[in-house]
Design an enzyme around this catalytic site. Structure first.
Site, mmCIF file in Angstrom:
data_model
loop_
_atom_site.group_PDB
_atom_site.id
_atom_site.type_symbol
_atom_site.label_atom_id
_atom_site.label_comp_id
_atom_site.label_asym_id
_atom_site.label_seq_id
_atom_site.Cartn_x
_atom_site.Cartn_y
_atom_site.Cartn_z
ATOM 1 N N CYS A 116 0.825 -1.218 0.000
ATOM 2 C CA CYS A 116 0.000 0.000 0.000
ATOM 3 C C CYS A 116 0.858 1.268 0.000
ATOM 4 O O CYS A 116 0.406 2.329 -0.399
ATOM 5 C CB CYS A 116 -0.932 -0.008 1.197
ATOM 6 S SG CYS A 116 -1.808 -1.558 1.375
ATOM 7 N N HIS A 257 -3.720 6.498 2.604
ATOM 8 C CA HIS A 257 -4.057 5.179 2.061
ATOM 9 C C HIS A 257 -5.421 4.759 2.616
ATOM 10 O O HIS A 257 -5.725 4.992 3.786
ATOM 11 C CB HIS A 257 -2.989 4.154 2.443
ATOM 12 C CG HIS A 257 -3.396 2.762 2.091
ATOM 13 N ND1 HIS A 257 -3.807 2.431 0.820
ATOM 14 C CD2 HIS A 257 -3.519 1.630 2.839
ATOM 15 C CE1 HIS A 257 -4.137 1.153 0.803
ATOM 16 N NE2 HIS A 257 -3.985 0.652 2.010
ATOM 17 N N ASN A 287 -9.993 -1.252 -0.294
ATOM 18 C CA ASN A 287 -8.533 -1.091 -0.226
ATOM 19 C C ASN A 287 -7.921 -1.614 -1.530
ATOM 20 O O ASN A 287 -7.999 -2.804 -1.811
ATOM 21 C CB ASN A 287 -8.015 -1.878 0.985
ATOM 22 C CG ASN A 287 -6.504 -1.820 1.135
ATOM 23 O OD1 ASN A 287 -5.798 -1.331 0.255
ATOM 24 N ND2 ASN A 287 -6.005 -2.329 2.248
HETATM 25 N N1 ACO Z 1 -17.987 -10.382 8.786
HETATM 26 C C1 ACO Z 1 -18.396 -10.672 10.041
HETATM 27 N N2 ACO Z 1 -17.556 -10.961 11.036
HETATM 28 C C2 ACO Z 1 -16.227 -10.933 10.748
HETATM 29 C C3 ACO Z 1 -15.736 -10.630 9.472
HETATM 30 C C4 ACO Z 1 -16.671 -10.347 8.464
HETATM 31 N N3 ACO Z 1 -16.321 -10.036 7.212
HETATM 32 N N4 ACO Z 1 -14.394 -10.685 9.502
HETATM 33 C C5 ACO Z 1 -14.039 -11.008 10.768
HETATM 34 N N5 ACO Z 1 -15.156 -11.161 11.522
HETATM 35 C C6 ACO Z 1 -15.258 -11.503 12.935
HETATM 36 C C7 ACO Z 1 -14.037 -12.218 13.452
HETATM 37 O O1 ACO Z 1 -14.107 -13.595 13.193
HETATM 38 C C8 ACO Z 1 -14.116 -11.919 14.929
HETATM 39 O O2 ACO Z 1 -15.052 -12.790 15.521
HETATM 40 P P1 ACO Z 1 -14.782 -13.374 17.011
HETATM 41 O O3 ACO Z 1 -14.757 -12.170 17.902
HETATM 42 O O4 ACO Z 1 -15.940 -14.279 17.192
HETATM 43 O O5 ACO Z 1 -13.439 -14.053 16.924
HETATM 44 C C9 ACO Z 1 -14.735 -10.512 14.976
HETATM 45 O O6 ACO Z 1 -15.338 -10.295 13.692
HETATM 46 C C10 ACO Z 1 -13.721 -9.435 15.221
HETATM 47 O O7 ACO Z 1 -12.576 -9.691 14.383
HETATM 48 P P2 ACO Z 1 -11.381 -8.664 14.282
HETATM 49 O O8 ACO Z 1 -10.346 -9.216 13.369
HETATM 50 O O9 ACO Z 1 -10.950 -8.280 15.663
HETATM 51 O O10 ACO Z 1 -12.134 -7.428 13.612
HETATM 52 P P3 ACO Z 1 -11.597 -5.972 13.453
HETATM 53 O O11 ACO Z 1 -12.527 -5.042 14.122
HETATM 54 O O12 ACO Z 1 -10.135 -5.861 13.793
HETATM 55 O O13 ACO Z 1 -11.766 -5.751 11.890
HETATM 56 C C11 ACO Z 1 -10.342 -5.719 9.969
HETATM 57 C C12 ACO Z 1 -11.056 -6.581 10.990
HETATM 58 C C13 ACO Z 1 -11.385 -4.900 9.233
HETATM 59 C C14 ACO Z 1 -9.576 -6.606 8.997
HETATM 60 C C15 ACO Z 1 -9.371 -4.755 10.720
HETATM 61 O O14 ACO Z 1 -8.591 -5.514 11.623
HETATM 62 C C16 ACO Z 1 -8.460 -3.998 9.818
HETATM 63 O O15 ACO Z 1 -8.883 -3.128 9.062
HETATM 64 N N6 ACO Z 1 -7.141 -4.264 9.899
HETATM 65 C C17 ACO Z 1 -6.173 -3.499 9.119
HETATM 66 C C18 ACO Z 1 -6.120 -3.942 7.697
HETATM 67 C C19 ACO Z 1 -5.136 -3.087 6.950
HETATM 68 O O16 ACO Z 1 -4.993 -1.907 7.208
HETATM 69 N N7 ACO Z 1 -4.387 -3.661 6.033
HETATM 70 C C20 ACO Z 1 -3.365 -2.813 5.419
HETATM 71 C C21 ACO Z 1 -2.754 -3.134 4.370
HETATM 72 S S1 ACO Z 1 -3.253 -4.432 3.285
HETATM 73 C C22 ACO Z 1 -1.915 -4.544 2.239
HETATM 74 O O17 ACO Z 1 -0.875 -4.045 2.522
HETATM 75 C C23 ACO Z 1 -2.073 -5.288 1.018
#
Ligand code: ACO
Length: 330
Positions: A116, A257, A287
C-alpha cells in the site's frame, strides 16, 4: 528525509473496472453482513476486474489517462515505475510490459514492491531522479488486481480489497515554490509475516498442495495490522506537518491510504483535522493497496479542490510492514 525536491505533478489518471462487488454480494458468499462491513471498515462497494482485465490493462489505461491530462505523449517519458504487489507475472516487471504497450522503447522500466506504500515509495524515487537531473519526465503508477490474490472464502480479508490503478506524470518544477518539500519512507521487517502471500515464491513454489491449501492469496493478521496502522498513520502525518511547520489550516488536502475508515478517522480525530481536509473514497473502492493513493490523488486533482501553490500530503502504510509520506506543494 527532509529536503526540497524541485518537481511538479504534470498530470494524473486512473482506471477502475466497471464491475462492482457490493456488501450485499458478500452476504451471499461468506458469513458476513453489510452492517459489519460498513461499521468495521467503511466500505460499501469495490471494483473487480472482469475476464481479460488485469494489473497491466489497468496500469496502461491509468497511464494513458495521466499522459492525456499532462498533455504529453508517451514518447516524452524517460522512466516508468510501477508500484504493485499483484504483478502481471512473478517476473519480469509489469512496468516493462507497460513500456512496450505505451510504445516507448529503451527507457528504463521497473516495479516497486511496497504494497500500500508502493506508490508513495515510487513517487519519492521519481522525485529524486528528477531533482538531480537524471530523468525529466517520469510515469509513476500504482496498479493492483487484489481480487486475483484474494481468498473469497476468508471473510476476514475478502471484504476489504478492490482492483484499480492510478498514475501520475512527474516532471521538473515549473514555478519556484512548487515541489516535494518533505518525504519519508520506512519499513519494519519484523512485521513482514503479518500480511503475506505465502505461496508461489521461491520459498514455497506453486504445487497442487499450495493450491489446495489456498496459499496463493493474501493472509493477514488484521488485528495486528490495525494496531500498527492506527499509530503509524497519525505519527507519519504529524511528523510531516511538524517538519515543514504546517498547521491543519495550511494543508489543502491529506490523501491517506484507504485501508479502513476507522484508521483514517482515528488519525484525523487525534490530530484535530477537519473531515473536509482528509480525503476518503474507501466507501466506493475498498482497499486497492498501491492503487489507493494515486486514484485518490487523481480524484482530488480533478475535483478542483486543490489549487496551485497549495499543500497536499500523501500518506500510506501497508505490507512489509512499510510506510511513507510525501508533502507536495502543487
Ligand atoms: N464479517 C463478520 N464478522 C467478521 C468478518 C466479516 N467479514 N471478519 C471477521 N469477523 C469476525 C471475526 O471472526 C471476529 O469474531 P470473534 O470475535 O468471534 O473471533 C470478529 O469479527 C472481530 O474480528 P477482528 O479481526 O478483531 O475485527 P476488526 O474489528 O479488527 O476488523 C479488519 C477486521 C477490518 C480486517 C481490521 O482488523 C483492519 O482493518 N485491519 C487493518 C487492515 C489493513 O490496514 N491492512 C493494510 C494493508 S493491506 C496490504 O498491505 C495489502
Amino acid at each position: 528525509m527532509n529536503g526540497y525536491l524541485a518537481i511538479s505533478i504534470r498530470g494524473t489518471g486512473r482506471a477502475l473496472p466497471s464491475r462492482v462487488l457490493t456488501n450485499a454480494d458478500f452476504e451471499k458468499m461468506v458469513d458476513t453482513s453489510d452492517e459489519w462491513i460498513r461499521t468495521r471498515t467503511g466500505i460499501l462497494e469495490r471494483r473487480i476486474v472482469s475476464d481479460g482485465q488485469s494489473t497491466l490493462t489497468l496500469a496502461v489505461d491509468a497511464a494513458r489517462d495521466a499522459l492525456a491530462d499532462a498533455g504529453m505523449a508517451a514518447t516524452d517519458l524517460d522512466l516508468i515505475i510501477c508500484a504493485t504487489i499483484t504483478p502481471e507475472y512473478p517476473f519480469p516487471a509489469t512496468a516493462c510490459f507497460m513500456q512496450e504497450q505505451l510504445g516507448v522503447p529503451d527507457i528504463p522500466a521497473y516495479d516497486i514492491s511496497a504494497a500500500c506504500s508502493g506508490f508513495v515509495y515510487a513517487l519519492i524515487s521519481a522525485a529524486h531522479f528528477i531533482h538531480h537531473g537524471t530523468y525529466r519526465n517520469v510515469l509513476v503508477v500504482g496498479a493492483e488486481c487484489m481480487s486475483r490474490f484474494t481468498d473469497y472464502t476468508d471473510r476476514g480479508t475478502c471484504i476489504l480489497f478492490g482492483d484499480g490503478a492510478g498514475a501520475a506524470v512527474i516532471g521538473p518544477a515549473e514555478r519556484e515554490d512548487q515541489g516535494m518539500y518533505y518525504c519519508h519512507m520506512g519499513a519494519d521487517g519484523k512485521g513482514a509475516a503479518t500480511i503475506l502471500c505465502p505461496g508461489g515464491g521461491a520459498r514455497t513454489p506453486a504445487s497442487r498442495e499450495t493450491v489446495d491449501q489456498r496459499l496463493h492469496s493474501l493472509k493477514m493478521n488484521g488485528r495486528e495490522v490495525y494496531k500498527f496502522a492506527v499509530t503509524k498513520m497519525q505519527q507519519v502525518i504529524h511528523d510531516a506537518m511538524v517538519a515543514q511547520g504546517l498547521a491543519a489550516d495550511d494543508i489543502a488536502m491529506i490523501i491517506p491510504h484507504q485501508s479502513n475508515l476507522r484508521i483514517i478517522e482515528s488519525a484525523r480525530e487525534k490530530l484535530g483535522l477537519p473531515a473536509e481536509k482528509v480525503f476518503v473514497n474507501i466507501d466506493r473502492y475498498g482497499n486497492m493497496s498501491g492503487a489507493s493513493v494515486p486514484v485518490a490523488l487523481d480524484e482530488v486533482r480533478k475535483s478542483g479542490v486543490v489549487g496551485a501553490g497549495q499543500w497536499v500530503l500523501l500518506v500510506a502504510f501497508g505490507a512489509g510492514l512499510t510506510w511513507a509520506s510525501a508533502l507536495i506543494r502543487t
